[in-house]
Motif scaffolding. Structure first.
Motif, mmCIF file in Angstrom:
data_model
loop_
_atom_site.group_PDB
_atom_site.id
_atom_site.type_symbol
_atom_site.label_atom_id
_atom_site.label_comp_id
_atom_site.label_asym_id
_atom_site.label_seq_id
_atom_site.Cartn_x
_atom_site.Cartn_y
_atom_site.Cartn_z
ATOM 1 N N HIS A 95 9.811 -9.255 -9.337
ATOM 2 C CA HIS A 95 10.935 -10.043 -8.798
ATOM 3 C C HIS A 95 10.399 -11.231 -8.002
ATOM 4 O O HIS A 95 10.944 -12.330 -8.065
ATOM 5 C CB HIS A 95 11.823 -9.176 -7.895
ATOM 6 C CG HIS A 95 12.668 -8.187 -8.640
ATOM 7 N ND1 HIS A 95 14.034 -8.281 -8.740
ATOM 8 C CD2 HIS A 95 12.328 -7.072 -9.326
ATOM 9 C CE1 HIS A 95 14.507 -7.278 -9.463
ATOM 10 N NE2 HIS A 95 13.484 -6.520 -9.823
ATOM 11 N N ALA A 96 9.346 -10.985 -7.251
ATOM 12 C CA ALA A 96 8.784 -12.051 -6.413
ATOM 13 C C ALA A 96 8.068 -13.097 -7.257
ATOM 14 O O ALA A 96 8.162 -14.300 -6.998
ATOM 15 C CB ALA A 96 7.835 -11.452 -5.383
ATOM 16 N N GLU A 97 7.377 -12.630 -8.266
ATOM 17 C CA GLU A 97 6.653 -13.576 -9.123
ATOM 18 C C GLU A 97 7.621 -14.516 -9.844
ATOM 19 O O GLU A 97 7.445 -15.739 -9.854
ATOM 20 C CB GLU A 97 5.797 -12.818 -10.145
ATOM 21 C CG GLU A 97 4.967 -13.759 -11.010
ATOM 22 C CD GLU A 97 4.174 -13.048 -12.104
ATOM 23 O OE1 GLU A 97 4.160 -11.802 -12.128
ATOM 24 O OE2 GLU A 97 3.583 -13.757 -12.937
ATOM 25 N N LEU A 98 8.671 -13.927 -10.409
ATOM 26 C CA LEU A 98 9.619 -14.761 -11.143
ATOM 27 C C LEU A 98 10.379 -15.687 -10.188
ATOM 28 O O LEU A 98 10.655 -16.844 -10.510
ATOM 29 C CB LEU A 98 10.583 -13.880 -11.950
ATOM 30 C CG LEU A 98 11.534 -14.642 -12.882
ATOM 31 C CD1 LEU A 98 10.780 -15.556 -13.846
ATOM 32 C CD2 LEU A 98 12.409 -13.667 -13.673
ATOM 33 N N TYR A 99 10.700 -15.177 -9.029
ATOM 34 C CA TYR A 99 11.360 -15.986 -7.994
ATOM 35 C C TYR A 99 10.531 -17.227 -7.681
ATOM 36 O O TYR A 99 11.028 -18.352 -7.613
ATOM 37 C CB TYR A 99 11.555 -15.106 -6.764
ATOM 38 C CG TYR A 99 11.918 -15.794 -5.471
ATOM 39 C CD1 TYR A 99 13.066 -16.577 -5.377
ATOM 40 C CD2 TYR A 99 11.136 -15.618 -4.331
ATOM 41 C CE1 TYR A 99 13.407 -17.182 -4.171
ATOM 42 C CE2 TYR A 99 11.474 -16.216 -3.139
ATOM 43 C CZ TYR A 99 12.607 -17.001 -3.058
ATOM 44 O OH TYR A 99 12.944 -17.590 -1.872
ATOM 45 N N LEU A 102 10.609 -19.618 -10.796
ATOM 46 C CA LEU A 102 11.910 -20.288 -10.931
ATOM 47 C C LEU A 102 12.099 -21.313 -9.822
ATOM 48 O O LEU A 102 12.724 -22.353 -10.012
ATOM 49 C CB LEU A 102 13.063 -19.273 -10.915
ATOM 50 C CG LEU A 102 13.128 -18.271 -12.072
ATOM 51 C CD1 LEU A 102 14.296 -17.304 -11.867
ATOM 52 C CD2 LEU A 102 13.260 -18.978 -13.418
ATOM 53 N N GLY A 103 11.561 -20.994 -8.653
ATOM 54 C CA GLY A 103 11.675 -21.911 -7.517
ATOM 55 C C GLY A 103 11.019 -23.260 -7.782
ATOM 56 O O GLY A 103 11.433 -24.283 -7.230
ATOM 57 N N MET A 104 10.030 -23.266 -8.661
ATOM 58 C CA MET A 104 9.332 -24.517 -8.977
ATOM 59 C C MET A 104 10.208 -25.493 -9.734
ATOM 60 O O MET A 104 9.957 -26.692 -9.720
ATOM 61 C CB MET A 104 8.069 -24.228 -9.816
ATOM 62 C CG MET A 104 7.066 -23.343 -9.125
ATOM 63 S SD MET A 104 6.470 -24.108 -7.609
ATOM 64 C CE MET A 104 5.561 -22.732 -6.899
ATOM 65 N N MET A 105 11.217 -24.965 -10.425
ATOM 66 C CA MET A 105 12.027 -25.857 -11.268
ATOM 67 C C MET A 105 13.516 -25.839 -10.924
ATOM 68 O O MET A 105 14.336 -26.295 -11.694
ATOM 69 C CB MET A 105 11.812 -25.519 -12.744
ATOM 70 C CG MET A 105 11.614 -24.045 -13.018
ATOM 71 S SD MET A 105 12.655 -23.291 -14.267
ATOM 72 C CE MET A 105 14.253 -23.793 -13.831
ATOM 73 N N THR A 106 13.830 -25.292 -9.753
ATOM 74 C CA THR A 106 15.233 -25.293 -9.320
ATOM 75 C C THR A 106 15.471 -26.460 -8.360
ATOM 76 O O THR A 106 14.864 -26.507 -7.292
ATOM 77 C CB THR A 106 15.589 -23.974 -8.611
ATOM 78 O OG1 THR A 106 15.339 -22.878 -9.486
ATOM 79 C CG2 THR A 106 17.050 -23.953 -8.180
ATOM 80 N N PRO A 107 16.322 -27.405 -8.730
ATOM 81 C CA PRO A 107 16.576 -28.533 -7.835
ATOM 82 C C PRO A 107 17.199 -28.088 -6.505
ATOM 83 O O PRO A 107 18.128 -27.280 -6.493
ATOM 84 C CB PRO A 107 17.586 -29.390 -8.616
ATOM 85 C CG PRO A 107 17.415 -28.979 -10.042
ATOM 86 C CD PRO A 107 17.034 -27.530 -10.014
ATOM 87 N N VAL A 108 16.682 -28.603 -5.431
ATOM 88 C CA VAL A 108 17.191 -28.246 -4.103
ATOM 89 C C VAL A 108 18.679 -28.590 -3.987
ATOM 90 O O VAL A 108 19.446 -27.862 -3.356
ATOM 91 C CB VAL A 108 16.388 -28.983 -3.005
ATOM 92 C CG1 VAL A 108 16.951 -28.670 -1.625
ATOM 93 C CG2 VAL A 108 14.927 -28.583 -3.067
ATOM 94 N N ALA A 109 19.082 -29.677 -4.647
ATOM 95 C CA ALA A 109 20.492 -30.097 -4.573
ATOM 96 C C ALA A 109 21.426 -28.997 -5.087
ATOM 97 O O ALA A 109 22.514 -28.809 -4.555
ATOM 98 C CB ALA A 109 20.708 -31.381 -5.373
ATOM 99 N N THR A 142 18.716 -14.912 -9.162
ATOM 100 C CA THR A 142 18.516 -15.253 -10.576
ATOM 101 C C THR A 142 17.331 -14.472 -11.140
ATOM 102 O O THR A 142 17.410 -13.899 -12.234
ATOM 103 C CB THR A 142 18.263 -16.768 -10.730
ATOM 104 O OG1 THR A 142 19.366 -17.467 -10.165
ATOM 105 C CG2 THR A 142 18.108 -17.160 -12.192
ATOM 106 N N ALA A 143 16.255 -14.433 -10.375
ATOM 107 C CA ALA A 143 15.085 -13.671 -10.829
ATOM 108 C C ALA A 143 15.449 -12.204 -11.022
ATOM 109 O O ALA A 143 15.099 -11.592 -12.037
ATOM 110 C CB ALA A 143 13.942 -13.817 -9.816
ATOM 111 N N ASP A 144 16.178 -11.629 -10.070
ATOM 112 C CA ASP A 144 16.614 -10.225 -10.174
ATOM 113 C C ASP A 144 17.311 -9.958 -11.492
ATOM 114 O O ASP A 144 17.152 -8.898 -12.104
ATOM 115 C CB ASP A 144 17.663 -9.885 -9.101
ATOM 116 C CG ASP A 144 17.142 -9.980 -7.694
ATOM 117 O OD1 ASP A 144 15.923 -9.897 -7.509
ATOM 118 O OD2 ASP A 144 17.988 -10.163 -6.781
#
Ligand code: TRP
Ligand code: SF4
Length: 334
Positions: A95-99, A102-109, A142-144
């Motif tokens: 869960h942490a790895e995917l989080y 995914l965080g690398m490509m999720t726009p902050v906006a 989302t990762a979950d």
């Protein structure tokens, strides 16, 4: 699509934050539905303990106890580890790895405009929520979900924006790296808004809950003193069930013909509130009394919870591992 056809449900994933004992509102809102779903579908249900840290990072000591209580509540109500996979988020580190990925490509906006983020920032005043983890909550969620590549996620109306965000993140991932994740669909749970003891929505923060693990005398004491229609000051004053929080519980716990009789009798003052509440007690106890038995049985088997969650985590991790292989491969980081 033929509007009458049922969606084909293949695999289901859902979780709940462990934030204390389960109350009747939680049961009606989620667990009741899960118990039905486990009969027909492949289900993964988890204790979202990392999520609980997003608003409770200062009080971590409670978390372990809450997670245990939650598992006991689930099992006592009828979630069955033979029929579904029960596990704890923090024990499946994927869960942490995917989080992270995914965080690398999720726009902050996207995160800043998330309605429940904005709501909670305003509502929860007594804690400083200006934290990275709180903003990133939907990325973890989302990762979950997508870690298990489910077809559906059973959620209440309040979680729909989170699921929409999850779908957006999935689309972005798939377009960047290739089709790894199916877009998870919401399986909307009809959640009757259960009234609490004071007439407001049943919620831990209002301290107005009946808990699944309450002993019988506590349940009765709560119902006995529960708010009713204010018009019924004296026994002879007629009331209106539509304005009575007790009646809103009858709508969930009491069979229709009995409920219709109560409706008539309340309006003509032919029934007193205490008698009315005694009938409600029967309905509530029809749920809670077997749950108490089951809980007692579980408590008499030391190690059983650990065993159940251990096995569930192994099953979940096997699935998570398969997905992570695909993810690393797609992202060319394997
Ligand atoms: N956000 C959910 C809640 O507050 C808990 C949750 C975390 C969840 N991850 C999830 C629900 C994944 C469904 C799917 O209740
Ligand atoms: Fe509510 Fe029942 Fe009393 Fe009517 S009789 S006011 S429904 S508690």
């Amino acid at each position: 699509m033929d509007p009458t056809s049922e969606p084909i449900i293949r695999r289901i994933v859902s979780g709940i934050q462990p934030s204390g004992r389960l109350h009747l509102g939680n049961y009606m809102g989620a667990v009741r539905n899960w118990i039905t779903l486990q009969e027909e579908h492949e289900c993964f249900f988890f204790i979202a303990d990392w999520h609980a840290l997003s608003t409770n990072y200062e009080n971590t000591a409670m978390l372990r106890g809450y997670a245990k209580e939650m598992l006991l509540d689930w099992l006592s109500l009828g979630l069955d580890p033979k029929k579904c996979t029960l596990f704890q988020q923090s024990h499946v580190v994927e869960h942490a790895e995917l989080y992270l990925l995914l965080g690398m490509m999720t726009p902050v906006a996207w995160l800043l405009r998330n309605p429940s983020y904005k709501d909670q920032m305003v509502q929860i005043e007594h804690r400083d929520l200006a934290m990275y983890g709180f903003l990133g909550y939907p990325v973890l969620q989302t990762a979950d979900i997508v870690l298990y590549r489910p077809s559906h996620v059973p959620v209440g109306q309040d979680q729909v924006p989170h699921l929409e965000l999850a779908r957006e993140i999935v689309r972005r991932f798939n377009s960047l790296y290739g089709e790894v994740f199916p877009e998870p669909l919401p399986l909307l749970t009809e959640t009757p808004k259960l009234a609490g003891l004071d007439g407001r929505k049943m919620s831990k923060s209002y301290d107005n809950c009946i808990f699944v693990s309450d002993p019988p005398d506590a349940v009765w004491e709560k119902l006995r003193t529960m708010k009713t229609d204010e018009r019924r000051k004296r026994r002879n004053d007629p009331g209106n069930p539509e304005d009575c929080p007790v009646f809103s519980l009858h709508e969930v716990f009491t069979a229709l013909p009995v409920r219709q009789q109560i409706d008539r009798d309340c309006r003509t003052a032919s029934i007193g509130c205490i008698d009315c509440k005694k009938i409600l007690l029967e309905g509530v106890e029809a749920l809670l009394s077997p749950a108490r038995e089951k809980r007692k049985e579980l408590e008499s088997k030391p190690g059983i919870l650990r065993e159940i969650i251990g096995k569930g985590c192994v099953k979940a991790a096997a699935e998570a591992d398969k997905t992570m292989e695909l993810v690393r491969e797609a992202m060319k980081i394997s």
